[in-house]
Design a protein around this motif. Structure first.
Motif, PDB file in Angstrom:
ATOM      1  N   CYS A   1     -13.309 -13.280  -8.800  1.00 42.14           N
ATOM      2  CA  CYS A   1     -13.600 -12.090  -8.007  1.00 42.14           C
ATOM      3  C   CYS A   1     -12.411 -11.141  -8.132  1.00 42.14           C
ATOM      4  CB  CYS A   1     -13.770 -12.557  -6.562  1.00 42.14           C
ATOM      5  SG  CYS A   1     -14.441 -11.339  -5.484  1.00 42.14           S
ATOM      6  N   SER A   2     -12.650  -9.903  -8.490  1.00 39.14           N
ATOM      7  CA  SER A   2     -11.504  -8.999  -8.665  1.00 39.14           C
ATOM      8  C   SER A   2     -11.839  -7.582  -8.233  1.00 39.14           C
ATOM      9  CB  SER A   2     -11.048  -9.006 -10.129  1.00 39.14           C
ATOM     10  OG  SER A   2     -12.070  -8.528 -10.976  1.00 39.14           O
ATOM     11  N   MET A   3     -10.768  -6.852  -7.886  1.00 37.37           N
ATOM     12  CA  MET A   3     -10.880  -5.427  -7.548  1.00 37.37           C
ATOM     13  C   MET A   3      -9.791  -4.697  -8.309  1.00 37.37           C
ATOM     14  SD  MET A   3     -11.050  -5.600  -3.425  1.00 37.37           S
ATOM     15  CE  MET A   3     -11.665  -3.980  -3.044  1.00 37.37           C
ATOM     16  N   HIS A   4     -10.134  -3.527  -8.768  1.00 37.53           N
ATOM     17  CA  HIS A   4      -9.153  -2.730  -9.498  1.00 37.53           C
ATOM     18  C   HIS A   4      -9.351  -1.268  -9.118  1.00 37.53           C
ATOM     19  CE1 HIS A   4      -6.659  -1.339 -12.854  1.00 37.53           C
ATOM     20  NE2 HIS A   4      -7.626  -0.485 -13.150  1.00 37.53           N
ATOM     21  N   PHE A   5      -8.271  -0.648  -8.650  1.00 34.43           N
ATOM     22  CA  PHE A   5      -8.331   0.771  -8.285  1.00 34.43           C
ATOM     23  C   PHE A   5      -7.289   1.546  -9.090  1.00 34.43           C
ATOM     24  CE2 PHE A   5     -10.280  -1.242  -4.700  1.00 34.43           C
ATOM     25  CZ  PHE A   5     -11.203  -0.335  -4.216  1.00 34.43           C
ATOM     26  N   GLU A   6      -7.690   2.644  -9.656  1.00 31.98           N
ATOM     27  CA  GLU A   6      -6.738   3.580 -10.262  1.00 31.98           C
ATOM     28  C   GLU A   6      -6.931   4.908  -9.570  1.00 31.98           C
ATOM     29  OE1 GLU A   6      -6.945   1.915 -14.784  1.00 31.98           O
ATOM     30  OE2 GLU A   6      -6.468   4.048 -14.512  1.00 31.98           O
ATOM     31  N   VAL A   7      -5.908   5.324  -8.843  1.00 30.50           N
ATOM     32  CA  VAL A   7      -6.079   6.473  -7.954  1.00 30.50           C
ATOM     33  C   VAL A   7      -5.076   7.559  -8.327  1.00 30.50           C
ATOM     34  CG1 VAL A   7      -6.137   7.200  -5.549  1.00 30.50           C
ATOM     35  CG2 VAL A   7      -6.817   4.879  -6.149  1.00 30.50           C
ATOM     36  N   GLY A   8      -5.571   8.747  -8.584  1.00 32.03           N
ATOM     37  CA  GLY A   8      -4.738   9.875  -8.994  1.00 32.03           C
ATOM     38  C   GLY A   8      -3.699  10.248  -7.946  1.00 32.03           C
ATOM     39  N   LYS A   9      -2.667  10.946  -8.392  1.00 32.88           N
ATOM     40  CA  LYS A   9      -1.516  11.187  -7.495  1.00 32.88           C
ATOM     41  C   LYS A   9      -1.817  12.176  -6.373  1.00 32.88           C
ATOM     42  CE  LYS A   9       0.225  14.331 -10.969  1.00 32.88           C
ATOM     43  NZ  LYS A   9       1.047  14.381 -12.153  1.00 32.88           N
ATOM     44  N   LYS A  10      -2.959  12.836  -6.423  1.00 34.32           N
ATOM     45  CA  LYS A  10      -3.306  13.746  -5.330  1.00 34.32           C
ATOM     46  C   LYS A  10      -3.884  12.999  -4.137  1.00 34.32           C
ATOM     47  CE  LYS A  10      -2.144  17.593  -7.257  1.00 34.32           C
ATOM     48  NZ  LYS A  10      -0.973  18.327  -6.709  1.00 34.32           N
ATOM     49  N   TYR A  11      -4.143  11.716  -4.368  1.00 33.03           N
ATOM     50  CA  TYR A  11      -4.741  10.919  -3.291  1.00 33.03           C
ATOM     51  C   TYR A  11      -3.702  10.026  -2.618  1.00 33.03           C
ATOM     52  CZ  TYR A  11      -9.319  11.907  -5.371  1.00 33.03           C
ATOM     53  OH  TYR A  11     -10.430  12.514  -5.848  1.00 33.03           O
ATOM     54  N   ALA A  12      -3.949   9.807  -1.348  1.00 32.95           N
ATOM     55  CA  ALA A  12      -3.229   8.751  -0.638  1.00 32.95           C
ATOM     56  C   ALA A  12      -4.180   7.561  -0.522  1.00 32.95           C
ATOM     57  CB  ALA A  12      -2.844   9.238   0.750  1.00 32.95           C
ATOM     58  N   VAL A  13      -3.591   6.366  -0.463  1.00 35.30           N
ATOM     59  CA  VAL A  13      -4.417   5.165  -0.350  1.00 35.30           C
ATOM     60  C   VAL A  13      -3.935   4.325   0.828  1.00 35.30           C
ATOM     61  CG1 VAL A  13      -5.195   3.054  -1.506  1.00 35.30           C
ATOM     62  CG2 VAL A  13      -4.770   5.116  -2.849  1.00 35.30           C
ATOM     63  N   GLU A  14      -4.878   3.932   1.691  1.00 39.30           N
ATOM     64  CA  GLU A  14      -4.550   3.019   2.799  1.00 39.30           C
ATOM     65  C   GLU A  14      -5.298   1.721   2.538  1.00 39.30           C
ATOM     66  OE1 GLU A  14      -4.719   6.113   6.509  1.00 39.30           O
ATOM     67  OE2 GLU A  14      -6.564   5.141   5.917  1.00 39.30           O
ATOM     68  N   TYR A  15      -4.670   0.605   2.821  1.00 42.63           N
ATOM     69  CA  TYR A  15      -5.373  -0.652   2.588  1.00 42.63           C
ATOM     70  C   TYR A  15      -4.818  -1.761   3.453  1.00 42.63           C
ATOM     71  CZ  TYR A  15      -1.338  -1.629  -0.436  1.00 42.63           C
ATOM     72  OH  TYR A  15      -0.074  -1.800  -0.911  1.00 42.63           O
ATOM     73  N   ARG A  16      -5.644  -2.762   3.597  1.00 42.62           N
ATOM     74  CA  ARG A  16      -5.246  -3.912   4.423  1.00 42.62           C
ATOM     75  C   ARG A  16      -6.073  -5.124   4.018  1.00 42.62           C
ATOM     76  NH1 ARG A  16      -2.940  -4.945   9.460  1.00 42.62           N
ATOM     77  NH2 ARG A  16      -2.560  -2.764   9.962  1.00 42.62           N
ATOM     78  N   SER A  17      -5.421  -6.255   3.949  1.00 40.51           N
ATOM     79  CA  SER A  17      -6.132  -7.514   3.696  1.00 40.51           C
ATOM     80  C   SER A  17      -6.297  -8.251   5.018  1.00 40.51           C
ATOM     81  CB  SER A  17      -5.356  -8.393   2.723  1.00 40.51           C
ATOM     82  OG  SER A  17      -5.297  -7.777   1.466  1.00 40.51           O
ATOM     83  N   TYR A  18      -7.442  -8.872   5.201  1.00 45.67           N
ATOM     84  CA  TYR A  18      -7.755  -9.516   6.473  1.00 45.67           C
ATOM     85  C   TYR A  18      -8.002 -11.015   6.275  1.00 45.67           C
ATOM     86  CZ  TYR A  18      -8.772  -4.846   8.358  1.00 45.67           C
ATOM     87  OH  TYR A  18      -8.681  -3.545   8.765  1.00 45.67           O
ATOM     88  N   ASN A  19      -7.602 -11.760   7.292  1.00 46.48           N
ATOM     89  CA  ASN A  19      -8.020 -13.164   7.433  1.00 46.48           C
ATOM     90  C   ASN A  19      -7.780 -14.012   6.182  1.00 46.48           C
ATOM     91  OD1 ASN A  19      -9.095 -12.364  10.018  1.00 46.48           O
ATOM     92  ND2 ASN A  19     -10.816 -11.491   8.891  1.00 46.48           N
TER      93      ASN A  19
END
Lengths: 752, 621
Positions: free
Chosen positions: A214-232
């Motif tokens: 199972c995998s996730m991959h994000f590539e986010v341009g520099k104009k964006y901010a990214v918020e994230y959190r892993s749970y449990n």
């Protein structure tokens, strides 16, 4: 956001994609792009998608996910376009989301699940500064057990909606059999203007079948901010910088076992391994602080909840700075409000707040005849409220009447923990009235909510935020004062259902006659209020409290412009009253889970809408079939069936590893008086007595006889909304006892 | 299924959800007029049917917005809809056009146009005018008279030019006030029907198809000689209809090679023809998914056998064609056959596209005909589903056809049997249980089990057997023939039925039959207006052999039940033989249709059945 099922991941991703899709009107171009996207995705150099079998021990499952991957890239560029009155610069966001999954199908149910796919191929929405064009591309490959691979022909797709701005498509996956692997992807390409938000991402590392990779991959341009959190216990993102200083985030998790055991009463945000991530257009301009904007290019891991609270408070400030709220009242509530204002100095704060609450409720939900929309009035009892919004307006109304209060913010008791939120939408609100009230919390659950209502989903919340938002014109959130409070929780007896039944054999002894009175308290009330109470009755009862001498029909009949409307409304009310019998019948059927042969004298005795008389009470006379058996001259009565349908936990549901998050603690009580027919005596009473009691709850029955009556006192209680998984066996003990007691019988033996 | 016939039938089916909230008499149709005019068309559509309808609605009690739906497809175009409210054209009228899908059809060219009719006050009036054109009179098959509202008066005119040969066949006029008149006017004949005071006809749960119930005309388009063209024969006789079907069959383009290869692979090593057919039929049932496309001519022409084989899905025609080609491939006489399911009231004495809605394969074997409907996924070889039993069937026979009737199966085809061997231990019953299901009973259960995830199958089956009673405890469950639909589906298990016995002093009371089949099958005689159609003829047998404890004897034995009706029987009996009690109960449903006038007697008999169920065994010891 609430997730109902822990298995919702795929559904969330696909539905989100499928519901929001759209816009290339050029079919040729679509096919060209689709081909290039397919080529790219099928060409991924990812060994997990090259896997062609699952370990033998997984053969017992309906399917096995060999690989699942979410791949997202987001970028933006400045554009300029004619909008309204002239050229306007704006930022166009482009987003590519790919969900790819390879699944080994082990049985027919899995084959059925993957045999047809419906999706929205194209969707376009437009407006001033708001254009969103989403196109979905689909790729499906079927891999046979011998390794032969067949790709689905895109021409096999049929359009089921073919409009300029929306195209929906369907495909039947050919040559699919048990033993095959389906390797498919949904690629959603969205271009949109900056005023629209990118929907949040939620990824569960939990499924009812095994997941090998199972995998996730994000590539986010520099104009964006990214918020994230892993749970449990979900894995953490690994972050890196990519081309053009893009942020790159990756997670890989292998060999996730299939979830086992009961998932009844769970709180996914607090229990299941998941990752949430938001992509936000950053802003560091002049308005950045006013918008509480995130900085472009920044990664925000585990943002403090204050950030989201600030987002929430800014909405209040923005709402206040937009236009001043003016509460205009209808005549009945307006006249009463004037009296309350006049007498308020003689009233206790509790009384004043309650009166204002009743005025607000009447005016908002009942005094709604101006639009002359009969359907709306008839359906008013069962409308679903935006509880946060109604509570906010209630608070503002209180303030306009100089009753000050706080906003209370917390998460749902089955939502994320307060210190783990990742969106201002995780926060819900009620009002806390100032001035030392005994019960200061005011929320809304339905149009029947009584004063001082603390929603069940707030009960027991620790360190809920209370915010003094100050006066109605205050828009500077820095002046809003914050503090914390622990919210109380109701007891099981406060959320009770009490059933009083006088039971006897009918003149046709195959039927039981029951005079039934049902009393519903606390959080048990609203569902039956919505089903049984007629708008006309609710209005009529309330207007009397407001000293309005006339019924709604009488008032409307007095008006020259409303006279004819009154005639129509009267007909509609009469018809709704006639259909009310079906609602009572439906309630009785759903409660007893038995055939109701007859219902009469059904009525709501007390609506339970006033603090002075808060219980919902309704009654009916019923005849039930199938509960009386004969054996020679004796009768055997299935007395246990009178407690209605009981929860039955079987098979896999009896195992539990997850803690229990029920909505609220609750209790059920049955007072059954059974009349022993003349010439008969009762046997088997002792066998009815039962008691199972532990810290988690209880089930008990006390059976006695008095003269020609049998008296049964039955009670069941779920003591807490939360139980640790270690208490599951205790819960099973009383749940099973109640279920088993539904087989309880008494024998009526002919004397002599 | 073959393509549906877009007509008011669809609207009638849609009615319960559309109008569920409206009262029976709030909205009525005061008057309606429908004109169907056969007319000469152009070269590609030499004859068309122009349809014009105008309906005037009245709001009698209170304002409401009423949804209206109109159906069309590639062969019937919707030309115009005009809505007037109180004599003024409705402003901002934006009808919604969508694809319409029903009955699990994956894709169809059927479209629905729907909109809301806003009645702004009591006595408000609305008028809906609709113009449609059927581009090929073959597809114009029926005219229904009733509406989803009370209808005061409706006039239906069918205008037929003399160069057109059309027959109008009347159905279900009885019980309705319908007058008819035919007059000649110039070079046309005008058939006028007037219906008055017709109640809304709304389908009820398990009611038969509307062609059995609603007053309507079946329009048989036989022949035309339009002024500017040559003679066209539509369905002058059944042979014409068959010829048209045959012409479509010839266009299929089957490729024998891949089908033969598969058929040989599946029958390798099997010598007996019947066994070969069984193997092929089972394979198609198991491996070809039913997915229906009903798009234009594809609604009538079967998909190529090799395509169905490759895609592993198809509609009834595709599955029938594959079956027939597979049989041919191994040298057997497999043929295509058309038929209407029991949803349809017509037979082939009225040649029309409305007569059939289904296709199956038949195997002609030395004078014996075997009916192979692979859309019935879990039915056995030579078992026939209720929906096609007794139905006229048109079997291909080269340039000719055979007209037969599908046999009516004995209800015993669908037997479900439960046999328990029990002893009493304390207050529990203990022993072994054998259950088996045949025919359509089996099909129902296998559908449930095969849609269940593999790892949950045993749990689901146990729950089904226990029917919510946690005291019905099953162990050592053995399942037979889950995958072999040609055999009876059978299970065996050990049972511990806790607290099944009520002990009072020296007496024990015991309910022998906790299944109580049909106990809840009574109807509200006042509410039920239409016949009730059971899904299939049924035969349910329940038997228990109970060994009494030592020194125990029967104190009271329930009396027997015997109801022998021409449409059903219900029997139950307790027998005592030394220390063993045998309980036998049998329900035989011989006929699937229960007419409203039969309901009081049916209810009374269900009452007797329940009295029998509710009579318990008493044992003393």
């Amino acid at each position: 956001m609430m997730i109902r099922s822990p298995y919702a991941f795929l559904l969330i991703c696909l539905c989100a994609a499928m519901q929001m899709a759209t816009a290339q009107t050029d079919g040729g171009k679509y096919h060209e792009t689709a081909e290039s996207i397919r080529k790219e995705i099928w060409g991924w150099d990812r060994p997990e998608f090259a896997r062609r079998s699952a370990p033998a021990e997984h053969a017992k499952y309906s399917k096995v996910v060999l690989a699942r991957r979410l791949d997202v890239s987001a970028d933006s560029k400045k554009k300029i376009a004619w909008r309204g009155l002239g050229l306007t610069p704006y930022r166009e966001l482009s987003l590519m989301e790919v969900l790819r999954e390879a699944v080994q199908l082990n049985d027919q149910s899995a084959v059925s699940e993957y045999s047809e796919i419906s999706y929205t191929q194209l969707e376009r929405r437009s407006g001033f500064l708001m254009d969103r064009t989403t196109v979905i591309y689909l790729g499906i490959k079927v891999i046979k057990p011998n390794g032969e691979t067949r790709e689905i022909n895109a021409d096999d797709i049929v359009l089921t909606t073919d409009l300029k701005k929306r195209k929906e498509a369907k495909i039947a996956v050919p040559d699919l059999q048990s033993g095959d692997i389906v390797d498919f992807f949904v690629a959603k390409q969205t271009n949109m203007s900056q005023l629209e938000e990118i929907p949040p991402y939620l990824f569960l590392f939990y499924d009812e079948v095994p997941i090998l990779h199972c995998s996730m991959h994000f590539e986010v341009g520099k104009k964006y901010a990214v918020e994230y959190r892993s749970y449990n216990g979900a894995p953490e993102f690994k972050t890196a910088k990519g081309e053009d200083n893009d942020n790159v985030l990756d997670i890989v998790k292998e060999n996730i076992p299939a979830a086992e055991g009961s998932n009844l009463w769970t709180a996914p945000f607090r229990q299941l391994p998941m990752v949430r991530l938001n992509i936000l257009l950053g802003n560091k301009g002049l308005l950045a602080s006013r918008l509480n904007a995130r900085t472009p290019g920044e990664l925000y891991k585990n943002q403090p909840s204050e950030e989201y609270l600030e987002d929430k408070l800014r909405r209040i400030a923005n709402r206040r700075s937009g236009s001043r709220l003016v509460f205009t009242m209808g005549k009945t509530s307006g006249d009463y409000l004037k009296q309350v204002r006049k007498n308020k100095n003689k009233m206790s704060q509790d009384s004043l707040v309650r009166e204002l609450f009743y005025i607000f409720r009447f005016d908002t939900f009942l005094d709604q005849t101006k639009s002359k929309d009969i359907q709306k009035l008839l359906e008013m009892p069962s409308i679903q409220l935006d509880e946060n919004l109604v509570s906010f307006f209630l608070g503002e109304f209180f303030k306009s009447e100089e009753v000050d209060g706080y906003m209370v913010y917390s998460t749902l008791n089955r939502g994320p923990r307060m210190n783990e939120i990742l969106s201002s939408d995780d926060l819900h609100n009620i009002i806390m009235v100032r001035g030392g009230l005994d019960a200061p919390f005011y929320g809304f659950g339905s149009v029947f909510t009584t004063p001082a209502y603390l929603p069940y989903y707030f009960e027991g919340a620790k360190r809920a935020l209370i915010v003094n938002t100050r006066g109605l014109s205050e828009t500077n959130i820095k002046k809003f004062e914050k503090s914390f409070i622990d919210l109380p929780a109701s007891q099981a007896y406060e959320n009770g259902r009490v059933e009083k039944m006088d039971v006897s054999l009918s003149s046709d002894p195959s039927l039981l006659e029951i005079k039934r009175k049902s009393i519903l308290r606390g959080h048990y009330k609203s569902e039956e209020q919505q089903r049984l109470i007629l708008f006309e009755d609710y209005y009529d009862a309330e207007r009397k409290y407001f000293n309005d001498p006339k019924t709604l029909i009488e008032k409307l009949s007095d008006g020259r412009k409303t006279k004819k409307f009154a005639e129509e409304l009267e007909s509609a009310f009469a018809e709704a009253r006639e259909k009310n019998k079906e609602s009572f019948l439906e309630e009785a059927r759903s409660f007893f889970d038995e055939e109701i042969k007859e219902i009469k004298n059904y009525k709501v005795d007390n609506m339970g809408v006033r603090h002075t008389n808060p219980d919902l009470v309704f009654s009916a006379e019923l005849k039930l079939d199938g509960l009386v058996k004969r054996a020679g001259s004796s009768y055997i009565i299935d007395i246990g069936k009178l407690q209605g349908g009981q929860l039955s936990l079987e098979g896999d549901q009896r195992k539990r590893t997850l803690d229990v998050y029920a909505p609220f603690s609750r209790s059920l009580q049955y007072d059954i008086h059974f009349a022993i027919p003349e010439g008969y005596s009762v046997e088997g009473l002792d066998a009815l007595n039962k008691r199972v009691e532990n810290a988690a709850g209880s089930f008990a029955c006390e059976a006695t006889s008095a003269g020609q009556s049998i008296i049964l006192k039955v009670q069941k209680s779920y003591n807490h909304a939360f139980e640790p998984a270690s208490n599951w066996k205790d819960m099973l003990a009383f749940i099973d006892a109640a279920k088993e007691w539904s087989n309880a019988r008494i024998v009526l033996k002919k004397n002599g | 299924m073959l393509r549906p016939y877009i007509s008011i039938v669809l609207l009638l089916l849609l009615v319960p959800c559309l109008f569920a909230q409206d009262s029976d008499d709030n909205i009525t149709i005061e008057s309606a007029r429908e004109i169907y005019r056969f007319a000469a068309g152009d070269a590609s559509h030499p004859v068309v049917v122009k349809q014009t309808s105008v309906a005037s609605y009245l709001c009698n009690k209170y304002r409401v917005a009423v949804p209206i739906a109109e159906f069309y497809n590639d062969q019937v175009q919707l030309d115009e809809i005009i809505v007037k409210i109180n004599d003024s054209k409705l402003k901002n009228f934006k009808p919604v056009h969508e694809f319409y899908s029903s009955n699990g059809i994956f894709y169809s060219d059927a479209r629905v146009c729907y909109f809301s009719l806003p009645f702004e006050k009591k006595w408000g009036r609305a008028e809906v005018s609709i113009q449609k054109t059927a581009l090929d009179p073959r597809y114009f098959t029926s005219i229904y008279f009733t509406e989803p509202f009370f209808l005061k008066k409706k006039e239906v005119q069918v205008i037929v030019p003399r160069w057109m040969k059309v027959e109008l066949k009347e159905f279900n006029f009885q019980g309705y006030s319908i007058s008819r008149q035919t007059r000649a006017e110039g070079d046309v004949d005008i058939h006028t029907y007037t219906i008055e005071n017709a109640k809304a006809l709304v389908p009820e749960k398990q009611s038969p198809g509307m062609s059995w119930l609603a007053p309507h005309l079946l329009v048989l388009t036989k022949q035309a000689s339009p002024p500017a063209g040559s003679q066209i024969t539509y369905f002058n006789a059944l042979s014409d209809q068959y010829a048209w079907y045959r012409s479509l069959v010839k266009q299929i383009g089957n490729d024998a090679a891949p089908v033969k290869s598969k058929a040989l692979e599946l029958t390798k090593g099997i010598g007996d023809d019947t066994e070969k057919v069984k193997a092929l039929y089972l394979w198609v049932q198991e491996n070809i998914r039913y997915i229906a496309y009903e798009d234009g001519i594809a609604g009538f022409r079967p998909e190529k056998a090799q395509e169905v084989l490759a895609k592993k899905y198809g509609d009834c025609k595709g599955m029938a064609n594959l079956m027939a080609e597979m049989l041919k491939a191994i040298g057997l006489d497999g043929r295509l056959a058309w038929l209407g399911t029991n949803h349809i009231a017509y037979d082939y004495s009225a040649p029309s596209l409305a007569v059939d809605n289904h296709m199956i394969c038949v195997w002609m074997n030395k004078g014996q005909v075997f009916y192979l409907d692979a859309t019935e996924k879990y039915i056995g070889f030579n078992e026939i589903a209720e929906r096609i039993q007794g139905r006229p069937i048109l079997i291909e026979d080269g340039e000719n056809y055979l007209l037969r009737n599908v046999p009516v199966a004995n209800p015993l085809q669908n037997t479900s049997l439960e046999k328990r061997y029990l002893t009493i231990e304390g207050n529990d019953l203990k022993g072994k249980v054998v259950q088996l299901w045949k025919g359509e009973s089996k099909e129902w259960l296998l559908s449930l089990l095969h849609s269940t995830q593999r790892d949950k199958l045993e749990d689901v089956l146990k729950r089904f057997l226990a029917a919510g009673n946690i005291n019905y405890q099953i162990s050592n469950l053995r399942i037979f023939n889950l995958q072999d639909y040609n055999a009876d589906f059978k299970i065996e298990y050990d049972l511990l039925f806790k607290n099944a016995v009520v002990s009072i002093g020296n007496e024990m009371f015991l309910e022998m039959d906790n299944r109580k089949d049909f106990s809840k099958m009574s109807f509200d005689a006042e509410e039920r207006k239409l016949p009730y159609q059971f899904s299939f003829k049924n035969h349910m047998v329940f038997e228990t052999e109970l060994d009494l404890p030592v020194n125990a004897k029967v104190a009271s034995l329930p009396s027997f039940l015997e109801i022998d009706h021409h449409a059903y029987s219900m029997k139950g009996i307790y027998k005592v033989n030394a220390a063993r009690i045998t309980y036998q109960r049998e329900i035989l449903l011989k006929n699937t249709l229960l007419q409203p006038e039969q309901i009081p007697e049916w209810n009374e008999n269900i009452g007797r059945l329940n009295a029998f169920y509710n009579n318990q065994l008493a044992i003393s010891h």
